[in-house]
Design a protein around this motif. Sequence first.
Motif, PDB file in Angstrom:
ATOM      1  N   UNK A  98     -44.002  12.879 -14.062  1.00 53.21           N
ATOM      2  CA  UNK A  98     -44.754  14.115 -13.852  1.00 53.21           C
ATOM      3  C   UNK A  98     -43.779  15.279 -13.947  1.00 53.21           C
ATOM      4  N   UNK A  99     -44.086  16.242 -14.812  1.00 52.21           N
ATOM      5  CA  UNK A  99     -43.369  17.514 -14.841  1.00 52.21           C
ATOM      6  C   UNK A  99     -44.343  18.543 -14.295  1.00 52.21           C
ATOM      7  N   UNK A 106     -40.409  23.965  -9.217  1.00 49.30           N
ATOM      8  CA  UNK A 106     -40.641  23.008 -10.291  1.00 49.30           C
ATOM      9  C   UNK A 106     -40.225  21.627  -9.788  1.00 49.30           C
ATOM     10  N   UNK A 107     -40.924  20.609 -10.276  1.00 50.18           N
ATOM     11  CA  UNK A 107     -40.676  19.248  -9.831  1.00 50.18           C
ATOM     12  C   UNK A 107     -40.710  18.294 -11.023  1.00 50.18           C
ATOM     13  N   UNK A 108     -39.850  17.297 -10.995  1.00 53.55           N
ATOM     14  CA  UNK A 108     -39.934  16.183 -11.921  1.00 53.55           C
ATOM     15  C   UNK A 108     -40.005  14.925 -11.060  1.00 53.55           C
ATOM     16  N   UNK A 109     -41.061  14.150 -11.264  1.00 51.97           N
ATOM     17  CA  UNK A 109     -41.310  12.975 -10.431  1.00 51.97           C
ATOM     18  C   UNK A 109     -41.433  11.748 -11.326  1.00 51.97           C
ATOM     19  N   UNK A 110     -40.695  10.700 -11.007  1.00 45.98           N
ATOM     20  CA  UNK A 110     -40.834   9.433 -11.720  1.00 45.98           C
ATOM     21  C   UNK A 110     -41.621   8.465 -10.850  1.00 45.98           C
ATOM     22  N   UNK A 120     -37.385  11.668  -7.502  1.00 47.14           N
ATOM     23  CA  UNK A 120     -37.832  12.999  -7.906  1.00 47.14           C
ATOM     24  C   UNK A 120     -36.706  14.010  -7.796  1.00 47.14           C
ATOM     25  N   UNK A 121     -36.835  15.083  -8.577  1.00 43.15           N
ATOM     26  CA  UNK A 121     -35.942  16.225  -8.496  1.00 43.15           C
ATOM     27  C   UNK A 121     -36.794  17.464  -8.317  1.00 43.15           C
ATOM     28  N   UNK A 122     -36.361  18.375  -7.447  1.00 40.99           N
ATOM     29  CA  UNK A 122     -37.180  19.546  -7.140  1.00 40.99           C
ATOM     30  C   UNK A 122     -36.311  20.788  -7.030  1.00 40.99           C
ATOM     31  N   UNK A 123     -36.808  21.882  -7.596  1.00 38.34           N
ATOM     32  CA  UNK A 123     -36.145  23.178  -7.460  1.00 38.34           C
ATOM     33  C   UNK A 123     -37.093  24.113  -6.721  1.00 38.34           C
ATOM     34  N   UNK A 124     -36.761  24.428  -5.467  1.00 41.20           N
ATOM     35  CA  UNK A 124     -37.567  25.397  -4.722  1.00 41.20           C
ATOM     36  C   UNK A 124     -36.687  26.462  -4.081  1.00 41.20           C
ATOM     37  N   UNK A 206     -31.490  13.874 -11.039  1.00 38.30           N
ATOM     38  CA  UNK A 206     -32.095  12.956 -10.070  1.00 38.30           C
ATOM     39  C   UNK A 206     -32.212  11.547 -10.650  1.00 38.30           C
ATOM     40  N   UNK A 207     -31.540  11.313 -11.781  1.00 33.80           N
ATOM     41  CA  UNK A 207     -31.514  10.014 -12.468  1.00 33.80           C
ATOM     42  C   UNK A 207     -32.884   9.591 -12.979  1.00 33.80           C
ATOM     43  N   UNK A 208     -33.654  10.576 -13.362  1.00 32.28           N
ATOM     44  CA  UNK A 208     -34.961  10.308 -13.960  1.00 32.28           C
ATOM     45  C   UNK A 208     -34.778  10.189 -15.468  1.00 32.28           C
ATOM     46  N   UNK A 209     -35.308   9.123 -16.054  1.00 35.93           N
ATOM     47  CA  UNK A 209     -35.129   8.872 -17.487  1.00 35.93           C
ATOM     48  C   UNK A 209     -36.346   9.315 -18.311  1.00 35.93           C
ATOM     49  N   UNK A 210     -37.311   9.948 -17.671  1.00 35.64           N
ATOM     50  CA  UNK A 210     -38.519  10.437 -18.327  1.00 35.64           C
ATOM     51  C   UNK A 210     -39.275   9.329 -19.074  1.00 35.64           C
ATOM     52  N   UNK A 211     -39.604   8.242 -18.352  1.00 37.27           N
ATOM     53  CA  UNK A 211     -40.407   7.198 -19.000  1.00 37.27           C
ATOM     54  C   UNK A 211     -41.801   7.726 -19.330  1.00 37.27           C
ATOM     55  N   UNK A 212     -42.388   7.186 -20.384  1.00 31.39           N
ATOM     56  CA  UNK A 212     -43.735   7.583 -20.786  1.00 31.39           C
ATOM     57  C   UNK A 212     -44.792   6.685 -20.144  1.00 31.39           C
ATOM     58  N   UNK A 213     -46.006   7.208 -19.994  1.00 29.15           N
ATOM     59  CA  UNK A 213     -46.522   8.522 -20.369  1.00 29.15           C
ATOM     60  C   UNK A 213     -45.978   9.638 -19.458  1.00 29.15           C
TER      61      UNK A 213
END
Length: 263
Positions: A98-99, A106-110, A120-124, A206-213
């Motif tokens: 999830x972007x 902003x958040x990136x969640x695996x 997850x990685x988050x910028x707040x 955050x060691x997220x590899x952006x797996x799909x979908x």
Amino acid sequence: MLYAGVDIGSTTSKAALVDEDGREVMFASIMTEFNRNASGEKVLQNVLEKAGASIEDVAYTISTGYGRKAFERADKNIPEIIAHAVGTEYVYPGARTIIDIGGQDSKVIELDAGGNVDKFGMNDKCAAGTGRFFEVLTHRLLGVEMEELSDLILKAENPVEISSMCTIFAESEIISHLSQNIPIEDIAAGTGVSIARRIIAQGKAARISFPEPIVFSGGVANNKGIERIFAKLLNKEVHAIEKPQSTAALGAALRARKEHQKA
């Protein structure tokens, strides 16, 4: 019987209702006011009116978002990362990344294969990489409304390089590009690329590899130009969902149903 999720964000407050079978009934969104509790009450009343229901029809309410602890009516509150995961799994089953770009974070969640948060990685802490960054730089400097931004980005032929992610220094770069008569669509696209790169780096940190979908949510997900930029930089398909601001409120409503039914 209905179950409510209320997401009180820094910019907008959202509410969602689900029924006893876990089906989404209604969604509503308003601008967040200074009083976070009042914002929660107002958006909940708004969604109930749209659904033709009353507060007496709500069996359980869960709040999430920045203002979740201020919402006095909530039976419980949960972190927005969890709410986003639950809501996204509902609207896009099988999602793995999830972007989410909101007004001020902003958040990136695996997610794992079961739809649970893996990392997850988050910028707040900084406006860079948020909807606010776009709003300040494009509206004030380019005279472009957020609704026009997507079309501009899609028209760009040679996006400029915006090297700084500090809002103040990025502003100076944009002013310099404007003084060189560079087309505003190339400046808008350059701003979008800069933001997308920062968010991708945030995820990788955050060691997220952006797996799909990969699912794109939050208010900025209404911008097809940014969706395309992410897809190009990641070299993967990126799917912006309908009602991209709804996932956290929906996830909270679904969790409210689960909490009430297990009690």
